[in-house]
Design an enzyme around this catalytic site. Structure first.
Site, PDB file in Angstrom:
ATOM      1  N   SER A  60       0.849  -1.190   0.000  1.00  0.00           N
ATOM      2  CA  SER A  60       0.000   0.000   0.000  1.00  0.00           C
ATOM      3  C   SER A  60       0.881   1.235   0.000  1.00  0.00           C
ATOM      4  O   SER A  60       2.057   1.179   0.351  1.00  0.00           O
ATOM      5  CB  SER A  60      -0.933   0.001   1.197  1.00  0.00           C
ATOM      6  OG  SER A  60      -0.193  -0.020   2.381  1.00  0.00           O
ATOM      7  N   SER A  76       0.542   5.908  -0.799  1.00  0.00           N
ATOM      8  CA  SER A  76      -0.329   7.068  -0.754  1.00  0.00           C
ATOM      9  C   SER A  76      -1.420   6.975  -1.834  1.00  0.00           C
ATOM     10  O   SER A  76      -2.496   7.536  -1.691  1.00  0.00           O
ATOM     11  CB  SER A  76       0.487   8.332  -0.967  1.00  0.00           C
ATOM     12  OG  SER A  76       1.225   8.213  -2.150  1.00  0.00           O
ATOM     13  N   PHE A  77      -1.137   6.217  -2.898  1.00  0.00           N
ATOM     14  CA  PHE A  77      -2.084   6.089  -4.007  1.00  0.00           C
ATOM     15  C   PHE A  77      -3.254   5.182  -3.661  1.00  0.00           C
ATOM     16  O   PHE A  77      -4.340   5.328  -4.181  1.00  0.00           O
ATOM     17  CB  PHE A  77      -1.360   5.514  -5.222  1.00  0.00           C
ATOM     18  CG  PHE A  77      -0.754   4.168  -4.943  1.00  0.00           C
ATOM     19  CD1 PHE A  77      -1.503   3.018  -5.101  1.00  0.00           C
ATOM     20  CD2 PHE A  77       0.559   4.068  -4.478  1.00  0.00           C
ATOM     21  CE1 PHE A  77      -0.951   1.774  -4.796  1.00  0.00           C
ATOM     22  CE2 PHE A  77       1.114   2.831  -4.183  1.00  0.00           C
ATOM     23  CZ  PHE A  77       0.349   1.684  -4.340  1.00  0.00           C
ATOM     24  N   GLY A  78      -3.020   4.185  -2.789  1.00  0.00           N
ATOM     25  CA  GLY A  78      -4.031   3.174  -2.488  1.00  0.00           C
ATOM     26  C   GLY A  78      -3.378   1.868  -2.097  1.00  0.00           C
ATOM     27  O   GLY A  78      -2.343   1.877  -1.441  1.00  0.00           O
ATOM     28  N   VAL A 114      -2.422  -2.483  -3.117  1.00  0.00           N
ATOM     29  CA  VAL A 114      -2.227  -3.504  -4.152  1.00  0.00           C
ATOM     30  C   VAL A 114      -2.618  -4.863  -3.586  1.00  0.00           C
ATOM     31  O   VAL A 114      -2.211  -5.228  -2.483  1.00  0.00           O
ATOM     32  CB  VAL A 114      -0.754  -3.548  -4.621  1.00  0.00           C
ATOM     33  CG1 VAL A 114      -0.605  -4.546  -5.768  1.00  0.00           C
ATOM     34  CG2 VAL A 114      -0.273  -2.183  -5.051  1.00  0.00           C
ATOM     35  N   ASP A 163      10.168   8.523  -9.627  1.00  0.00           N
ATOM     36  CA  ASP A 163      10.164   7.864  -8.317  1.00  0.00           C
ATOM     37  C   ASP A 163      10.930   6.548  -8.370  1.00  0.00           C
ATOM     38  O   ASP A 163      10.389   5.490  -8.037  1.00  0.00           O
ATOM     39  CB  ASP A 163       8.712   7.648  -7.862  1.00  0.00           C
ATOM     40  CG  ASP A 163       8.596   7.491  -6.361  1.00  0.00           C
ATOM     41  OD1 ASP A 163       9.595   7.760  -5.655  1.00  0.00           O
ATOM     42  OD2 ASP A 163       7.522   7.092  -5.878  1.00  0.00           O
TER      43      ASP A 163
END
Ligand SMILES: *[C@@H]1O[C@H](CO)[C@@H](O)[C@H](O)[C@H]1NC(C)=O
Ligand SMILES: *[C@@H]1O[C@H](CO)[C@@H](O)[C@H](O)[C@H]1NC(C)=O
Length: 376
Positions: free
Chosen positions: A104, A106-108, A110, A219
């Site tokens: 997981s 900041s985007f969500g 997995v 990134d």
């Protein structure tokens, strides 16, 4: 004002209410309607002039496209043939259950899953409550749509509803480079680490130079390097990547990448270019062979300085202790190899963007070092 009515005698075209004894303006409405007619015909002419050619062009484009469509569809459908429904994703991941959570950010989150066809997948679900996360879904789709390289994470499809956005990727069973560097159960030797880093360099070279427009990953960190079943690396997570426009070599952005790996000009001014990826790559290369995270350092000392202080004589002091085995009679040769790798890494993380090398050169240098390693 001073002329009398006689002055206008015989001038039939004149009319007025009364003052000059010319006929009253009975025909004024006729005039106006004439003017209206004139206006209308100008308007019609204008419309014809404007839309006539446009229509012709439109029809022509449709015609051309119609001719080309089948061919385009063929090359496209091979990439995006698979369509997976939300319902199937829920089935594959056991309703996005906690036990299938593999990561997981900041985007969500997995999740791991298995499709009915038996394919293992990783479902990257974007957090719909966060605007930034939703935006990163679209960024990642945009970027990945135009990238095709064996060392980038492979996308099967995406699934998008009003409040659910997910990318479906091939599952990478061996996790991230980060996991391998810091877990006690796994160990990578010099050759494995070097080949992973060469593969990542190839992927970055492709992003920077191999696409129609340069892509900046933004990134590059060990947690975004995923390993497949054969331990081949794949660059992943394009959520904050940038596509450069034509004739554009850098741009200003606000999103921040991972601290420690971020290039100085990116961290301070938000200026990103392909040279930022080169910097992050250099830091990651240092980390891979020293097993020290850039964030382990505080104050004035950085990972980069720590390595460059001991370079090249005392390279053994900074090397990951796991790589040194007392009985190793090839030690000196291996230390030479690692010193060469560190030199490449330091070239990558020069303070100024202009001072940094490029990924093409990095690939070349690391491949030479690999040959040196294989012969020792
Ligand atoms: C990588 O994954 C494959 C498949 O899951 C496994 O067989 C292999 O042992 C793993 N390799 C390492 C080095 O853990
Ligand atoms: C990379 O750098 C080298 C010089 O070190 C230069 O010759 C080469 O053209 C550069 N390649 C690209 C694609 O910028």
């Amino acid at each position: 004002m001073n002329v009398s009515s006689e002055f206008f005698m015989g001038n039939e075209a004149l009319c007025d209410s009364s003052r000059y004894n010319v006929p009253p303006c009975l025909t004024s409405s006729k005039h106006r309607s004439n003017r209206k007619k004139l206006l209308l015909s100008f308007l019609l002419l204008g419309i014809t002039l404007l839309f006539g050619p446009a229509t012709v062009v439109f029809v022509w484009i449709r015609y051309r496209r119609g001719n080309r469509a089948p061919q385009q569809e063929d090359s496209f459908s091979s990439i995006t043939r698979e369509r997976i429904s939300y319902y199937e994703l829920l089935q594959a991941t056991d309703a996005l259950s906690e036990s299938n959570l593999i990561g997981s950010g900041s985007f969500g989150s997995v999740y791991k899953g298995i499709l009915r066809s038996g394919t293992s997948i990783a479902v990257k679900v974007f957090n719909w409550q966060l605007d930034a996360a939703f935006r990163s879904f679209y960024t990642e789709c945009d970027v990945l749509r135009c990238l095709h390289h064996r060392n980038l994470v492979k996308v099967i499809t995406s699934c998008s509803n009003i409040d659910f956005k997910a990318l479906v990727l091939y599952y990478m069973p061996n996790g991230s480079l980060e996991k391998y560097l810091y877990s006690h159960n796994h160990f990578l030797d010099i050759k494995q680490r070097l080949s992973i880093m060469i593969v990542v360099a190839c992927a970055l070279e492709y992003l920077h130079q191999g696409c129609a427009l340069p892509v900046i990953h933004c990134d590059v960190t060990p947690s975004n390097i995923l390993l497949d079943e054969d331990m081949v690396a794949h660059l992943s997570h394009f959520g904050i990547s940038k596509l450069l426009g034509e004739h554009e070599s850098d741009l200003y952005i606000k999103t921040l990448a991972t601290l420690g790996y971020i290039a100085p000009e990116y961290g301070q001014d938000g200026l990103v270019s392909t040279k930022c990826d080169v910097y992050s790559y250099g830091i990651m290369l240092l980390e891979t062979f020293t097993q020290r995270k850039p964030n382990d350092f505080e104050g004035d000392l950085s990972l980069k300085q720590w390595v460059s202080h001991s370079f090249p004589e005392a390279i053994m002091d900074v090397l990951d202790a796991n790589l040194i085995t007392p009985t190793n009679n090839r030690l000196q040769k291996e230390l030479d190899v690692v010193a060469s790798i560190m030199e490449v890494a330091l070239d990558c993380c020069a303070e100024s963007p202009e001072g940094r090398t490029n990924m093409t050169d990095v690939v070349g240098m690391l491949q030479k070092i690999m040959i040196q390693l294989l012969t020792c």
